[in-house]
Design an enzyme around this catalytic site. Sequence first.
Site, PDB file in Angstrom:
ATOM      1  N   HIS A   1      25.428 -71.971  22.174  1.00 40.64           N
ATOM      2  CA  HIS A   1      24.629 -72.216  23.372  1.00 40.64           C
ATOM      3  C   HIS A   1      23.234 -72.668  22.960  1.00 40.64           C
ATOM      4  O   HIS A   1      22.860 -72.588  21.797  1.00 40.64           O
ATOM      5  CB  HIS A   1      24.531 -70.939  24.218  1.00 40.64           C
ATOM      6  CG  HIS A   1      23.767 -69.856  23.520  1.00 40.64           C
ATOM      7  ND1 HIS A   1      24.356 -69.018  22.585  1.00 40.64           N
ATOM      8  CD2 HIS A   1      22.465 -69.489  23.584  1.00 40.64           C
ATOM      9  CE1 HIS A   1      23.436 -68.189  22.107  1.00 40.64           C
ATOM     10  NE2 HIS A   1      22.279 -68.452  22.704  1.00 40.64           N
TER      11      HIS A   1
ATOM     12  N   HIS B   1      17.357 -75.504  20.316  1.00 39.63           N
ATOM     13  CA  HIS B   1      18.264 -75.567  19.167  1.00 39.63           C
ATOM     14  C   HIS B   1      19.537 -74.786  19.491  1.00 39.63           C
ATOM     15  O   HIS B   1      19.551 -73.954  20.393  1.00 39.63           O
ATOM     16  CB  HIS B   1      17.606 -74.969  17.918  1.00 39.63           C
ATOM     17  CG  HIS B   1      17.369 -73.503  18.030  1.00 39.63           C
ATOM     18  ND1 HIS B   1      16.288 -72.966  18.712  1.00 39.63           N
ATOM     19  CD2 HIS B   1      18.098 -72.436  17.593  1.00 39.63           C
ATOM     20  CE1 HIS B   1      16.351 -71.657  18.664  1.00 39.63           C
ATOM     21  NE2 HIS B   1      17.443 -71.294  17.994  1.00 39.63           N
TER      22      HIS B   1
END
Length: 176
Positions: free
Chosen positions: A42, A124
């Site tokens: 995620h 990220h």
Amino acid sequence: MSTVRLFYALWPSPALAGSLAAWAEQARPNCGGRAMRMETLHLTLAFLGPVDAALADELAAATPEKRLDPGAIELDRYGVFSRQRILWAGPGDTPAGLQAAHDGLWQWLAGFGLGAPPHPFRPHVTLLRNIERPEPPPDAPAPLLWPYDRMVLVASESLTGGSRYRIVAQSRPQSG
């Protein structure tokens, strides 16, 4: 008092999660470490940490009404957080729309008494943990385009050797 560890995130489609898992496997011979499970990949928009269970319920009820402007992020490079021993995939620059989504989310969360962290947003996706070499592989695979139109509220539950993530709510996409 009972608490729940929560975060808001962009959650990839199964196909995108598979591509990200392939990025992790490509990097592993260079970096070592433990690959994240594909179902846990995620991009965190807001890490809330432990919150009171009543507030967690309130956020879960409110999240479907919180809209996220549609956008896309291009993941085109590997990066490393050396101190945490993490290899990640991310963009060269944070797209303006994603930065605005992050900032708007924290403004909305302020209404629930939650404050934004002091550090800048660095989008990220964690690919590998406990890496042995703190340098990213020299070449990232072909860029991945991640279109998004909603976010999820996730509860993180500690398990032996890792965490389990459970989506407790998601925003609805913008209509029309």
